[in-house]
Motif scaffolding. Structure first.
Motif, PDB file in Angstrom:
ATOM      1  N   PRO A 486       0.843  -1.100   0.112  1.00 37.75           N
ATOM      2  CA  PRO A 486       0.085   0.076  -0.234  1.00 37.75           C
ATOM      3  C   PRO A 486       0.928   1.240  -0.292  1.00 37.75           C
ATOM      4  O   PRO A 486       2.053   1.229   0.251  1.00 37.75           O
ATOM      5  N   PRO A 487       0.225   2.252  -0.667  1.00 38.77           N
ATOM      6  CA  PRO A 487       1.027   3.566  -0.569  1.00 38.77           C
ATOM      7  C   PRO A 487       1.243   4.024   0.795  1.00 38.77           C
ATOM      8  O   PRO A 487       0.409   3.900   1.970  1.00 38.77           O
ATOM      9  N   MET A 488       2.377   5.208   1.014  1.00 41.21           N
ATOM     10  CA  MET A 488       2.477   5.874   2.333  1.00 41.21           C
ATOM     11  C   MET A 488       2.262   7.403   1.894  1.00 41.21           C
ATOM     12  O   MET A 488       2.738   7.858   0.870  1.00 41.21           O
ATOM     13  N   VAL A 489       1.360   7.791   2.886  1.00 38.39           N
ATOM     14  CA  VAL A 489       1.189   9.455   2.764  1.00 38.39           C
ATOM     15  C   VAL A 489       2.212  10.305   3.747  1.00 38.39           C
ATOM     16  O   VAL A 489       2.159   9.840   5.049  1.00 38.39           O
ATOM     17  N   LEU A 490       3.040  11.036   3.394  1.00 38.95           N
ATOM     18  CA  LEU A 490       3.803  11.969   4.169  1.00 38.95           C
ATOM     19  C   LEU A 490       3.081  13.384   4.396  1.00 38.95           C
ATOM     20  O   LEU A 490       3.014  13.902   3.366  1.00 38.95           O
ATOM     21  N   ARG A 491       2.832  13.375   5.386  1.00 36.88           N
ATOM     22  CA  ARG A 491       2.132  14.795   5.728  1.00 36.88           C
ATOM     23  C   ARG A 491       2.943  16.149   5.646  1.00 36.88           C
ATOM     24  O   ARG A 491       4.248  15.629   5.899  1.00 36.88           O
ATOM     25  N   ALA A 492       2.568  17.338   5.715  1.00 38.75           N
ATOM     26  CA  ALA A 492       3.264  18.359   5.628  1.00 38.75           C
ATOM     27  C   ALA A 492       4.184  18.761   6.806  1.00 38.75           C
ATOM     28  O   ALA A 492       5.175  18.993   6.989  1.00 38.75           O
ATOM     29  N   ASP A 493       3.361  18.177   7.891  1.00 41.32           N
ATOM     30  CA  ASP A 493       4.217  18.301   9.343  1.00 41.32           C
ATOM     31  C   ASP A 493       5.141  17.275   9.589  1.00 41.32           C
ATOM     32  O   ASP A 493       5.712  17.251  10.805  1.00 41.32           O
ATOM     33  N   GLY A 494       5.254  16.069   8.790  1.00 39.16           N
ATOM     34  CA  GLY A 494       6.314  15.307   8.690  1.00 39.16           C
ATOM     35  C   GLY A 494       5.618  13.876   9.017  1.00 39.16           C
ATOM     36  O   GLY A 494       6.472  12.819   9.335  1.00 39.16           O
ATOM     37  N   ARG A 554      10.143   9.892   5.567  1.00 41.98           N
ATOM     38  CA  ARG A 554      10.068  11.297   6.352  1.00 41.98           C
ATOM     39  C   ARG A 554      11.308  12.113   5.930  1.00 41.98           C
ATOM     40  O   ARG A 554      11.364  13.255   5.701  1.00 41.98           O
ATOM     41  N   ARG A 555      12.656  11.339   5.952  1.00 37.12           N
ATOM     42  CA  ARG A 555      13.741  12.132   5.404  1.00 37.12           C
ATOM     43  C   ARG A 555      13.784  12.625   4.160  1.00 37.12           C
ATOM     44  O   ARG A 555      14.016  13.499   3.684  1.00 37.12           O
ATOM     45  N   CYS A 556      13.079  11.907   3.075  1.00 38.30           N
ATOM     46  CA  CYS A 556      13.129  12.349   1.631  1.00 38.30           C
ATOM     47  C   CYS A 556      12.210  13.525   1.631  1.00 38.30           C
ATOM     48  O   CYS A 556      12.250  14.221   0.501  1.00 38.30           O
ATOM     49  N   GLY A 557      11.180  13.774   2.586  1.00 38.93           N
ATOM     50  CA  GLY A 557      10.355  14.901   2.328  1.00 38.93           C
ATOM     51  C   GLY A 557      11.111  16.237   2.023  1.00 38.93           C
ATOM     52  O   GLY A 557      10.309  17.073   1.068  1.00 38.93           O
ATOM     53  N   ALA A 558      12.236  16.577   2.635  1.00 42.96           N
ATOM     54  CA  ALA A 558      12.802  17.917   2.190  1.00 42.96           C
ATOM     55  C   ALA A 558      13.420  17.969   0.853  1.00 42.96           C
ATOM     56  O   ALA A 558      13.537  18.830   0.243  1.00 42.96           O
ATOM     57  N   ALA A 559      13.415  16.739   0.200  1.00 43.05           N
ATOM     58  CA  ALA A 559      14.159  16.790  -1.057  1.00 43.05           C
ATOM     59  C   ALA A 559      13.070  17.072  -1.864  1.00 43.05           C
ATOM     60  O   ALA A 559      13.338  17.439  -3.205  1.00 43.05           O
ATOM     61  N   GLU A 565      13.973   9.804  -6.175  1.00 37.14           N
ATOM     62  CA  GLU A 565      15.412   9.501  -6.407  1.00 37.14           C
ATOM     63  C   GLU A 565      16.288   9.130  -5.083  1.00 37.14           C
ATOM     64  O   GLU A 565      16.905   8.563  -4.939  1.00 37.14           O
ATOM     65  N   HIS A 566      15.835  10.097  -4.105  1.00 38.55           N
ATOM     66  CA  HIS A 566      16.463   9.954  -2.777  1.00 38.55           C
ATOM     67  C   HIS A 566      15.959   8.666  -2.006  1.00 38.55           C
ATOM     68  O   HIS A 566      17.052   8.156  -1.509  1.00 38.55           O
TER      69      HIS A 566
END
Length: 593
Positions: A486-494, A554-559, A565-566
């Protein structure tokens, strides 16, 4: 039986003991000439012998003489280069050394030198009036003589004849043992070199890097210079690797092997054959090598050229330049063996590169050439091949824009290879067509499942389909799953959460209905879709990347636009095992203007 204890028996016993001691001292001898002092002293101890002279020959050319007389030390005289003597007439038959052992010949010194030079002069100077000469074979073109000078001729039954023959037999046996030891040592060195060369060639699939390593390994271990030529598609024979023991000769070697006409003609002539050649002296005439030339080539005494052939194809040549003596030049068998191994490495690398290009071309057709750029969404994708076998993987993904809505899908076909590639193409294009026609995620998976069952496929397929529908300043994410992560959802707040959706894989059960889960995505939120190659990557301890997935997302969110790619890069750095490809498809909600 009556025992003979007379002077003759005592003398025979003494001779046998001394001959035995002669054999015993040969254990550490590395050259038959090192036995000279022992042999000459043994013979000079015989009452009739006034002097002992030995000669060593190569064909009909004298190499050196060695003499010993009573009360003196052995004297060795090296013959001048090119000295010719009566050796050709005296040379023993070396075609079968076992059948033509040492032979004793009577010599009367007052008759003149004749075919008994240089021994005649040396023995006459010692006061000898007669001599016994024994000739014996040491190698194919290598032979020697051992002569004793006598005050008077000896009779045909004199024990000295047999004793001279026995000494020569010992020398032949010692030489044979030395030759065998040297051949064994050389084979060991050659086998070690070939093993190391094979290891270097197996270590890389880059042709030029592989051949450069071989050239550097071979110099100076095998020769003073090495050049590898390969045929180019246009038929030119081009040097692709070279090495020389003298750094100042590198440019010369490069120029000669690239432009010299004689060298090019020689290489092409060898390529028409099946085995290599070694060229010496007159055979080097007209080329840039040999004593008649100038520059670095003047030091070259021999040149070997071996063809590089694999699967009945001429690939190029392997050339060695030798400045050493003939005895130190590696055998053509070893040089051709090295060439065969190099040719196989070249053929393997060429086949690998050709297959890699074909697989890459096929893989490109199984993936979308580009992703759309819908308003309010930022899409990215990444794909990594993990299988060194270069079989086409079964991962696929795509994005379909239909008005303000965007449909994303990602999937995986079981296995690799041509059949998996065919099913990948079928699954991707079927899903794309269904979504372009407006099918909902669940319905699209149901229709693909029916198509796979009709085709009676032997492999199962997993897939994940999401539909992003504009909703105020964000989107509603409708997701259907067929046996896929299933997909993962990364929220704006991390915060990172998994979308809870599931369903059976396709191509197995008929009539299955795929339910849909819906979540809302706000500006700054990101949905991450991936294949199981990402989660199943393992580190050296067997830990799966799945345990790091939430933190990695979570760490790739800043990319931002490089999230896919990250994420793939982090899995690749983590992976110590796992041979499944990885695909990642990401959609990030931006401000809708």
């Amino acid at each position: 039986m009556e025992r003979d204890d007379g002077p003759k028996a005592a003398r025979d016993h003494s001779w046998a003991a001394r001959l035995h001691r002669l054999w015993m001292v040969t254990g550490g001898v590395t050259d038959v000439t090192a036995m000279a002092d022992h042999v000459y002293a043994l013979l000079l101890a015989e009452p009739e012998v006034l002097a002992v002279v030995g000669t060593r020959w190569t064909g009909g050319e004298l190499r050196y003489t060695r003499r010993l007389t009573s009360g003196t030390r052995p004297v060795t005289e090296v013959a001048e280069d090119g000295t010719k003597s009566a050796g050709a007439a005296r040379r023993p038959d070396s075609s079968d050394p076992a059948a033509h052992g040492p032979a004793v010949v009577d010599r009367l010194l007052p008759d003149g030198e004749g075919d008994f030079a240089p021994e005649h002069r040396l023995l006459s100077d010692a006061g000898a009036a007669a001599a016994l000469e024994c000739r014996f074979v040491l190698g194919e073109n290598d032979w020697a003589t051992l002569s004793v000078g006598l005050a008077v001729p000896v009779g045909p039954d004199d024990p000295l004849r047999q004793r001279l023959t026995q000494v020569c037999d010992v020398l032949v046996a010692i030489n044979r043992r030395i030759v065998d030891v040297r051949a064994h040592e050389r084979r060991q060195v050659e086998e070690a070199f070939l093993a190391e060369a094979s290891f270097l060639m197996d270590e890389s699939l880059d042709i030029e890097e592989t051949l450069s390593r071989v050239a550097r390994l071979a110099v100076p271990a095998v020769a003073e210079g090495c050049v590898v030529h390969l045929f180019q598609p246009d038929g030119r024979l081009v040097p692709v690797a070279r090495a020389h023991v003298a750094a100042t000769a590198q440019d010369w070697l490069s120029e000669v092997t690239r432009r010299d006409t004689w060298t090019g003609d020689t290489l092409r002539r060898v390529m028409r054959g099946r085995t290599g050649v070694v060229l010496r002296e007159a055979e080097l005439a007209g080329g840039p090598f040999g004593a008649a030339t100038d520059g670095p080539g003047r030091l070259v005494r021999a040149v070997s050229v071996s063809p590089l052939r694999a699967r009945a194809r001429a690939l190029g040549t392997l050339t060695f330049l030798f400045q050493r003596t003939d005895e130190d030049i590696s055998g053509l068998r070893m040089l051709d063996d090295l060439a065969r191994r190099a040719a196989l490495a070249i053929d393997t690398s060429t086949s690998y590169e050709l297959r890699r290009r074909h697989v890459a071309q096929l893989q490109r057709h199984l993936l979308p050439p580009a992703l759309p750029s819908p308003r309010g969404l930022e899409l990215s994708a990444a794909y990594a091949v993990a299988d060194a076998s270069l079989d086409v993987g079964g991962d696929f993904y795509d994005a379909v824009q239909r008005g303000d809505e965007v449909a994303l899908f990602i999937g995986d076909v079981c296995g690799r290879g041509a059949e998996a590639a065919a099913m990948t193409g079928l699954a991707r294009h079927t899903l794309r067509t269904l979504l372009e026609d407006g099918a909902a995620p669940g319905r699209a998976l149901e229709r693909l499942n029916q198509a796979l069952l009709r085709e009676k496929v032997s492999r199962f397929v997993t897939a994940l389909v999401t539909l992003l529908v504009p909703d105020g300043d964000g989107y509603l994410l409708h997701t259907a799953c067929a046996g896929h992560p299933p997909p993962m959802v990364l929220r704006a707040d991390g915060d990172v959460a998994e979308v809870h959706v599931s369903g059976v894989l396709m191509g197995v059960l008929d009539g299955h209905r795929y339910r849909t889960a819906t979540v809302r995505l706000n500006p700054g939120d990101t949905v991450v879709m991936f294949t199981d190659g990402l989660t199943e990557a393992r580190d050296a301890g067997g830990v799966m990347f799945e345990t790091r997935l939430v933190d990695a997302v979570r760490r790739c969110g800043a990319a931002r636009g490089a999230v896919a790619e990250h994420l793939v890069g982090m899995a690749a750095d983590f992976r110590a095992s796992g041979d499944d490809d990885t695909a990642v498809l990401v959609a990030r909600v931006t401000e809708r203007s």
